[in-house]
Scaffold this motif. Structure first.
Motif: not given
Length: 380
Positions: A195-199, A298-302, A168-175, A265-270
């Protein structure tokens, strides 16, 4: 309060539970210390699906199996697979109850040697004196983050997958997820669904295939090690490498097919065949440049960069014990009975991988390790 025991098992994950069950059925005097399945409960995200099948149960005597658990629940293997994390944890809780395992739910603060064996000081204030000790802790202490990522990315915006479980901490974020194996892709799917905006995923190799892995050959090899514990160590180096490569191919060069629709999915980039080259901190986020020239906001990196054994990172081993312990490539040097060069000190689970093969980084190795090690402990 001091407690004496013949054998102390440190760690209540799959390998510790399997060994404890073997010893319990043979009336061996042991003490099991640890929080049951703590790593799985606290450092794996809700909704995760496992790659193991129903045949990868924990009981070395094949009594409290996943198949039996399914029967009691009125379920079939087809209904249960792929196994959900929550479902597997329910099996483990059932397993502990059925086996009537006495688990002392605390942690070891320090383990040291004395004239009669080993003394473990526990976090609850008690201590255990044991003649022999089995360290069956799993992955937690070995989380690996490449130095380059640690140097480039501000620590407040970087998490290893071990610690990136609050989806949930990544909701709306770019990761940005760095890594391209099963865990990286599954975290990407789960974060997008949360609910991440972009991964985005950046990894150095080609995109693995989304196809079913074949683990059937592994079980026969591992089961055969009960009769021949020295089988793997006696192989020529080139044959060891063949087995490592084959396991790597199944476990690392393939992705489970049930991930495909969740990833494309549109929100996921490889971003295959790329690495992070530069990072610039900006108000509210980071600008990450890949060596392909692509720039990502990006907002966060994993860091889905896996685990590397370095036994020196176990926080409870005393300095004198570490000084005496023979270590090669971060692994303890073990004999055919899982015993280190320190008499009475044994290692199972992930740290046994160098001596017994990479299979022991998977739960498929639990039963063989429990039978080999349990027989040795009983003889001692």
């Amino acid at each position: 309060m001091d407690q004496d025991s013949e054998t102390l098992i440190i760690g209540a994950g799959p390998f510790g539970l399997g060994l404890a069950t073997y010893l319990q059925k043979r009336q061996h005097d042991f003490r099991l210390v640890g929080h049951p399945m703590a790593f799985w409960k606290r450092h794996m995200p809700a909704g995760m699906l496992l790659r193991s099948g129903v045949e990868w149960h924990l009981d070395p005597d094949n009594q409290w199996t996943i198949e039996r658990f399914l029967t009691e629940r009125g379920e079939s293997a087809e209904q249960a697979e792929p196994l959900a994390l929550e479902w597997y944890l329910a099996y483990c809780e059932w397993f502990i109850r059925q086996a009537e395992l006495p688990v002392q739910e605390t942690y070891v603060a320090q383990l040291s040697r004395n004239e009669t064996g080993f003394r473990a000081t526990l976090a609850d204030g008690s201590s255990v004196q044991a003649r022999q000790v089995v360290i069956a802790t799993g992955f937690y202490s070995y989380a690996h983050v490449p130095a380059l990522l640690s140097e480039l990315i501000p620590s407040a915006r970087l998490r290893h997958t071990r610690d990136a479980i609050d989806l949930a901490a990544y909701r709306g974020k770019r990761v940005l997820i760095v890594g391209g194996r099963q865990s990286a892709f599954e975290w990407a799917a789960l974060i997008r669904e949360a609910g991440a905006a972009r991964v985005d995923l950046s990894y150095r190799h080609d995109t693995p295939q989304f196809t079913v892995s074949d683990w059937s050959w592994v079980e026969a090899l591992v089961a055969g090690m009960v009769a021949q514990p020295g089988w793997f160590r006696q192989l020529p180096p080139e044959e060891k490498e063949v087995h490592r490569l084959r396991l790597w191919t199944e476990g690392r060069l393939k992705l489970e097919p049930w991930l495909a629709d969740r990833i494309f999915q549109p929100e996921v980039g490889l971003h295959p065949r790329t690495q992070v080259r530069a990072v610039t901190e900006k108000p509210g986020g980071l600008s990450v440049t890949l060596d392909s020239g692509e720039e990502l906001e990006v907002d966060d990196v994993i860091a889905a960069t896996g685990y590397q054994v370095d036994i020196r990172r176990l926080p409870f081993l005393s300095e004198s014990l570490l000084t005496d312990l023979e270590i090669t490539n971060g692994f303890p040097v073990l004999d055919e009975g899982f015993q280190s060069n320190v008499p009475g000190l044994y290692f199972s689970s992930f740290p046994a991988g160098q001596a017994f093969g990479p299979f022991f980084g998977f739960t498929i190795g639990v039963r063989a390790a429990s039978r080999i090690l349990g027989a040795v402990l009983n003889r001692q």
